[in-house]
Motif scaffolding. Structure first.
Motif, short mmCIF file in Angstrom:
data_model
loop_
_atom_site.label_atom_id
_atom_site.label_comp_id
_atom_site.label_asym_id
_atom_site.label_seq_id
_atom_site.Cartn_x
_atom_site.Cartn_y
_atom_site.Cartn_z
N SER A 41 0.80 -1.29 -0.03
CA SER A 41 -0.04 0.21 -0.05
C SER A 41 0.92 1.23 0.08
N SER A 66 -6.02 -3.51 -2.12
CA SER A 66 -7.66 -3.27 -2.11
C SER A 66 -7.95 -2.46 -3.19
N HIS A 69 -6.80 1.23 -2.28
CA HIS A 69 -5.48 1.65 -1.89
C HIS A 69 -4.58 1.55 -2.98
N ARG A 120 -7.89 -13.20 0.66
CA ARG A 120 -9.00 -12.01 0.14
C ARG A 120 -10.11 -12.28 1.40
N ILE A 127 -14.52 -3.10 -2.23
CA ILE A 127 -13.36 -2.83 -1.40
C ILE A 127 -12.24 -4.05 -1.59
N GLU A 129 -10.71 -6.23 -0.12
CA GLU A 129 -9.18 -6.22 0.45
C GLU A 129 -8.70 -7.32 0.69
N HIS A 130 -7.31 -7.33 0.70
CA HIS A 130 -6.46 -8.60 0.82
C HIS A 130 -5.40 -8.47 1.96
N VAL A 142 -3.27 -5.13 7.58
CA VAL A 142 -4.37 -4.82 6.89
C VAL A 142 -4.31 -3.56 6.44
N THR A 143 -5.34 -3.09 5.54
CA THR A 143 -5.71 -1.79 5.01
C THR A 143 -6.79 -1.04 5.98
N ASP A 144 -8.22 -1.41 5.26
CA ASP A 144 -9.25 -0.89 5.80
C ASP A 144 -10.25 -1.76 6.70
N LEU A 145 -9.58 -3.08 6.79
CA LEU A 145 -10.36 -3.96 7.50
C LEU A 145 -10.50 -3.67 9.07
N TRP A 176 -18.49 -1.00 6.22
CA TRP A 176 -18.39 -2.30 5.61
C TRP A 176 -19.69 -3.10 5.53
#
Length: 234
Positions: A41, A66, A69, A120, A127, A129-130, A142-145, A176
């Protein structure tokens, strides 16, 4: 300026300017066992930060984890043109003209190597996200989790985070719940993530979680329903 977080894990931090104010943000830098560097990121960086990253080793991979990001990925590819580029499926709609390999649903990506396991978060296609695990340092990335924001610049961002239920605590923003399309799939993803062995969480927004990390992660994601039985109480 790079900040050491764990063995072979660093970060550099910037405030990301949004319409509602400044959001504290973090890019994570991981050194593989073979010495190669992965930037997770990427954020905007100055020459001093780029030189500090280069001093750690050769940058081998750039990761946009994600569909949210990716803003500084192009600049990172220009700075490190020989690095592999990986991104969340769906980013091709936003990154036209920038070629990248899609991140796998689970397991490891050859371009990253087996230093980082990936899972994932399914069921939230906006989103995508991974989440990553650096097993050697027992670090979840993590990013936005999850958010863990306790300090911000500007009143507007405080209100924004408070409305989302993510101000001054480890939490997941309520958006979310709105964006989740397949809660069962999301639950399975969360169960797999919680089954990993980690003792800290490096997040994109807020303070690193380095105490009771697994319990706090489970509590923040409890509404999804996955994985609660896999963990002992705090």
């Amino acid at each position: 300026m790079l900040r050491a977080i764990a063995d072979d894990v660093w970060a550099y931090e910037r405030d990301l300017r949004l319409p509602v104010g400044f959001l504290p943000s973090r890019a994570t830098v991981v050194r593989r066992a073979d010495g190669g560097i992965i930037i997770h990121s990427p954020l905007a960086f100055d020459d001093a930060t780029a030189r500090a990253i280069d001093a750690l080793g050769e940058v081998r991979a750039l990761v946009a984890p994600s569909c949210l990001h990716h803003l500084f990925l192009k600049a990172a590819t220009e700075r490190w043109p020989h690095a592999s580029v990986l991104g969340a499926p769906g980013l091709e709609k936003k990154l036209r003209g920038l070629r990248f390999s899609p991140l796998p649903r689970a397991g490891v990506a050859p371009e990253i190597g087996d230093d980082l396991a990936v899972r994932r978060v399914e069921g939230v296609p906006y989103i995508t996200e991974h989440v990553f695990l650096h097993a050697r340092s027992r670090t979840l990335i993590v990013t936005d989790l999850l958010f863990n924001v306790h300090e911000v610049r500007g009143f507007g961002m405080k209100i924004f985070l408070w409305l989302g239920g993510a101000w001054k605590k480890t939490a997941q923003d309520r958006v979310w719940r709105v964006l989740t399309r397949d809660r069962a799939a999301t639950s399975r993803s969360v169960a797999d993530i919680l089954a990993w062995d980690f003792e800290r969480v490096v997040i994109a927004h807020g303070d690193v979680i380095d105490n009771d990390a697994k319990y706090r992660t489970r509590a923040a994601l409890a509404w999804i329903g996955g994985g609660a039985a896999l963990l002992p109480p705090a």
